[in-house]
Design an enzyme around this catalytic site. Structure first.
Site, PDB file in Angstrom:
ATOM      1  N   CYS A  96       0.854  -1.193   0.000  1.00 42.85           N
ATOM      2  CA  CYS A  96       0.000   0.000   0.000  1.00 42.85           C
ATOM      3  C   CYS A  96       0.891   1.244   0.000  1.00 42.85           C
ATOM      4  O   CYS A  96       1.869   1.299   0.753  1.00 42.85           O
ATOM      5  CB  CYS A  96      -0.892  -0.013   1.225  1.00 42.85           C
ATOM      6  SG  CYS A  96      -1.797   1.534   1.432  1.00 42.85           S
ATOM      7  N   GLU A 126       2.570  -5.982   8.689  1.00 43.14           N
ATOM      8  CA  GLU A 126       2.906  -4.609   8.302  1.00 43.14           C
ATOM      9  C   GLU A 126       4.038  -4.081   9.181  1.00 43.14           C
ATOM     10  O   GLU A 126       5.005  -3.461   8.697  1.00 43.14           O
ATOM     11  CB  GLU A 126       1.673  -3.709   8.421  1.00 43.14           C
ATOM     12  CG  GLU A 126       1.947  -2.270   8.024  1.00 43.14           C
ATOM     13  CD  GLU A 126       0.790  -1.331   8.368  1.00 43.14           C
ATOM     14  OE1 GLU A 126      -0.377  -1.670   8.049  1.00 43.14           O
ATOM     15  OE2 GLU A 126       1.045  -0.277   8.984  1.00 43.14           O
ATOM     16  N   SER A 219      -6.703  -7.943  11.859  1.00 47.27           N
ATOM     17  CA  SER A 219      -6.412  -6.995  12.935  1.00 47.27           C
ATOM     18  C   SER A 219      -7.337  -5.797  12.871  1.00 47.27           C
ATOM     19  O   SER A 219      -7.904  -5.373  13.878  1.00 47.27           O
ATOM     20  CB  SER A 219      -4.952  -6.543  12.810  1.00 47.27           C
ATOM     21  OG  SER A 219      -4.734  -5.437  13.632  1.00 47.27           O
ATOM     22  N   ASN A 220      -7.486  -5.239  11.666  1.00 48.97           N
ATOM     23  CA  ASN A 220      -8.316  -4.017  11.592  1.00 48.97           C
ATOM     24  C   ASN A 220      -9.775  -4.338  11.885  1.00 48.97           C
ATOM     25  O   ASN A 220     -10.495  -3.517  12.419  1.00 48.97           O
ATOM     26  CB  ASN A 220      -8.115  -3.327  10.245  1.00 48.97           C
ATOM     27  CG  ASN A 220      -8.870  -4.007   9.127  1.00 48.97           C
ATOM     28  OD1 ASN A 220     -10.018  -3.704   8.890  1.00 48.97           O
ATOM     29  ND2 ASN A 220      -8.222  -4.963   8.444  1.00 48.97           N
TER      30      ASN A 220
HETATM   31 FE1  F3S Z   1      -3.120   1.113   2.973  1.00 53.82          FE
HETATM   32 FE2  F3S Z   1      -4.582   2.212   4.654  1.00 53.82          FE
HETATM   33 FE3  F3S Z   1      -5.368   0.112   3.522  1.00 53.82          FE
HETATM   34  S1  F3S Z   1      -2.506   1.969   4.746  1.00 53.82           S
HETATM   35  S2  F3S Z   1      -3.528  -0.959   3.022  1.00 53.82           S
HETATM   36  S3  F3S Z   1      -4.996   2.012   2.579  1.00 53.82           S
HETATM   37  S4  F3S Z   1      -5.598   0.625   5.501  1.00 53.82           S
END
Ligand code: F3S
Length: 676
Positions: A96, A126, A219-220
């Site tokens: 990302c 991450e 996690s999110n």
């Molecule tokens: Fe990137 Fe935010 Fe999703 S950092 S991977 S856009 S949660």
């Protein structure tokens, strides 16, 4: 029911990029193995779908020699990218951009001598990837209490895992700042994450149920769950529509849906479709239930009967569950006429009571009920049944009112007219209060509200029954009697013309002339009341129940006895019973007397009877005549005496006239019928 779907639900920008990169690779490299380094996203369903398309996840490069390797949105450390580049692999870096930005910041500040601090979870891919851009020298902190002594670091650079909460970020950074050293802080929480969390929070505050859709290991998604539960205790976590349980959201009016960043939209859509379908079905059910429910309430209207279960009781009121939207209440005066009763003594919780609705809302939200009305209705029915069946009812006279009496029966109080108390007239009705009575309902008119109770009908029936019984006994008795039959009776009534004697169910009558062979002036000369007497039936009138009796017939006729023993010329000793001017009467045997004419008293001339005999004298006589027809006897003392020879003096007048004197001349008519 309303469903609120978070606009931010589902794939974030970075995840979407990674998925599109995979889709693109599938199209572009159809003959080459495609791999993802680690699961492309934390969603098992997507992973399975990609696997079916030939995209598999690997943990390292050990087992592959060629192919396409896709770096997922979480990113990886710098050395892994270098390793991939050194191999015969086609590398597609789908890290990302936001994460890539963090990696570069970390690299820059690490190279400047800053201690890198990452706020987040040490084991999250991450975080591991970011740490790989500072030679894995970063401090990873996931709680304010885990912040070490920062004073040993001159310079620190703080970044955050993109998906942590702002609260965690602020708590930890506040703690770090206390060291008062040179700290560069980058709030690297992804806006997409911030917005998703904020929207989840906002929705969770206004719904009855919050559904978070996402992988159980995401996690999110877990963070969304934590946020949602803070504002909505009814929060459920599902991965797919399969985890939806209709019963979990059935009672809710408003449902919110949010989803983790790795949740594809098709999964969210499936969840919503299923919910809408089930809600629709449920609404139909609810509509039916509601109709049934409201139908059930149609029976709840004034005048209808309901049965309720007692919830609680006070001295004055009973509260009941009547299966209605409001509870029922029975006030004491609507339960009983006896206001001295304590309801607590006679009613218990869980008792079932049948009552009539009198007021659907008594003003306090209760349905007012009356048990008394039920009792009255039942009582009325019972009285009507008793009327039709002619049942005998018992009760007590409670009050004398105008024209009659109030009688409390088991079921109700009824009116008994004064004329129906008894076939006898009763002047003072008050004296009857408290008396027990038995009777029948003789009039029942619902329309005129008239119910008449009568004891008299019962008394008359009883009287008639007794009369019939007596009549039967008399009939039976009299039909078994025969003329000439001897009976022992008991003198019951003495009249001047005869006597009534009790001989059984009917009385027999003995005429005065049948009492004795003697002349009887009054029956009391022969019998007295209570005497037991022997009688003989002389005649029977079966139809009129009359029996004539005779006492004297059972004794020998004195005349017969006399005739058996005596005849004319017989000598008989008699007793003077009566003196009369023309002679004296004398008893020959009991009940038989003869007359001694004055001329038969003596051979001498007798002037007065008393000169010769007196009452009680016993004298020898000769029967000189018997008249059978008239049953008269002539006696003579003179004949019983020796003959007297006397000289007739010259001047004595023997006869008043010339001629021959006869007995007729001497006895007159008296002896004219006597047998000589
Ligand atoms: Fe990137 Fe935010 Fe999703 S950092 S991977 S856009 S949660």
């Amino acid at each position: 029911m309303e469903i609120i779907l978070a606009k931010t639900a589902g794939y974030c920008f970075g995840v979407n990029n990674a998925i599109e990169a995979v889709e693109q690779a599938i199209k572009e490299y159809q003959s080459i193995h495609i791999y993802t380094l680690g699961p492309i996203i934390h969603n098992q369903q997507v992973i399975e779908q990609l696997s079916q398309k030939g995209v598999n996840s690997i943990d390292n490069f050990d087992d592959i020699d060629d192919g396409v390797i896709i770096i997922r949105s979480h990113g990886v450390g710098m050395e892994i990218l270098n390793e991939a580049a050194s191999l015969n692999l086609k590398v597609i870096n789908a890290t990302c951009p936001y994460v890539k930005s963090i990696q570069l910041k970390v690299k820059e500040y690490y190279e400047k001598g800053y201690q890198i601090i990452i706020i987040g979870s040490e084991n999250h891919p991450e975080v591991k990837g970011i740490n790989g851009w500072c030679n894995n020298r970063a401090l990873v902190i996931n709680h304010k209490n885990s912040v070490p002594n920062m004073k040993k670091y001159d310079k620190i650079c703080v970044v955050a895992q993109t998906t942590i909460t702002k609260e965690l970020f602020h708590e930890v950074t506040e703690e770090i700042k206390k060291a008062d050293n040179d700290a560069v802080v980058f709030n690297t929480i992804c806006n997409a994450t911030k917005e998703r969390q904020k929207e989840t929070e906002d929705i969770a505050k206004i719904v009855d149920l919050m559904i978070i859709v996402g992988g159980y290991h995401s996690s999110n998604t877990q963070k969304l769950l934590t946020i949602s539960k803070k504002y909505c205790t009814n929060t459920m976590h599902i991965e797919t529509k399969k985890d939806l349980d209709i019963f979990n959201y059935k009672p809710y009016r408003r449902i919110g849906i949010s989803a983790g960043a790795s949740t594809p939209h098709w999964i969210i859509k499936e969840v919503i479709d299923k919910m809408e379908k089930e809600i629709k079905e449920r609404e139909i059910d609810e509509m039916n239930i509601k109709e049934d429910y409201e139908d059930s309430f149609k029976s709840f209207k004034n005048g209808n009967t309901v049965t309720g279960k007692v919830i609680s009781v006070t001295k004055e009121e009973i509260y009941l569950n009547i299966g209605y939207k409001a509870d029922g209440i029975i006030k004491k005066q609507n339960y009983t006429n006896d206001l001295l009763l304590d309801l607590i003594d006679i009613v218990k919780p869980d008792d079932e009571i049948e009552a009539v609705i009198t007021n659907l809302n008594d003003g306090s939200g209760y349905v007012e009920l009356s048990k008394l009305k039920i009792d009255q209705r039942n009582a009325r029915q019972a009285l009507e049944n008793a009327y039709h069946e002619g049942a005998i009812l018992e009760g007590v006279i409670t009050k004398a009112i105008k024209g009659g009496l109030l009688v409390k029966l088991d079921v109700a109080e009824v009116f008994m007219p004064a004329s129906h108390y008894h076939y006898k007239f009763i002047k003072d009705l008050e004296q009857l209060v408290g008396e027990k009575v038995k009777g029948r309902i003789i009039e029942f008119d619902n329309q005129k509200n008239k119910i008449i109770f009568s004891q008299k009908v019962l008394l008359e029936e009883e009287r008639q029954m007794k009369k019939n019984q007596v009549e039967k006994e008399k009939n039976d008795f009299i039909h078994n009697l025969k003329e000439g039959q001897k009976l022992v009776g008991k003198v019951k009534t003495i009249m001047k013309y005869g006597v009534f004697a009790e001989i059984g169910p009917v009385d027999g009558f003995i005429h005065i002339s049948d009492l004795s062979w003697n002349k009887v002036k009054h029956p009391s000369e022969v019998v007295k009341e209570g005497d037991r007497i022997e009688t003989l039936i002389t005649s029977i009138d079966k139809e009129n129940h009359k029996v004539k009796l005779s006492m004297k017939i059972l004794t020998e006729n004195p005349w017969t006895a006399f005739r058996k023993k005596y005849d004319v010329k017989d000598k008989v000793k008699v007793q003077i019973t009566k003196i009369v001017s023309f002679g004296a009467f004398a008893q020959i045997i009991p009940q038989i007397e003869g007359l001694i004419h004055i001329s038969e008293l003596s051979h001498d001339k007798v002037d007065k009877v008393e000169d010769v005999v007196k009452v009680g004298d016993e004298v020898e006589t000769i029967i000189i005549g018997i008249n059978n027809e008239n049953q008269k006897i002539s006696l003579s003392i003179k004949e019983a005496l020796p003959p007297v020879v006397r000289e007739i003096e010259a001047n004595t007048t023997v006869y008043k006239e010339e001629g021959t004197a006869t007995l007729g001349d001497l006895f007159g008519d008296m002896l004219k019928d006597i047998e000589k």
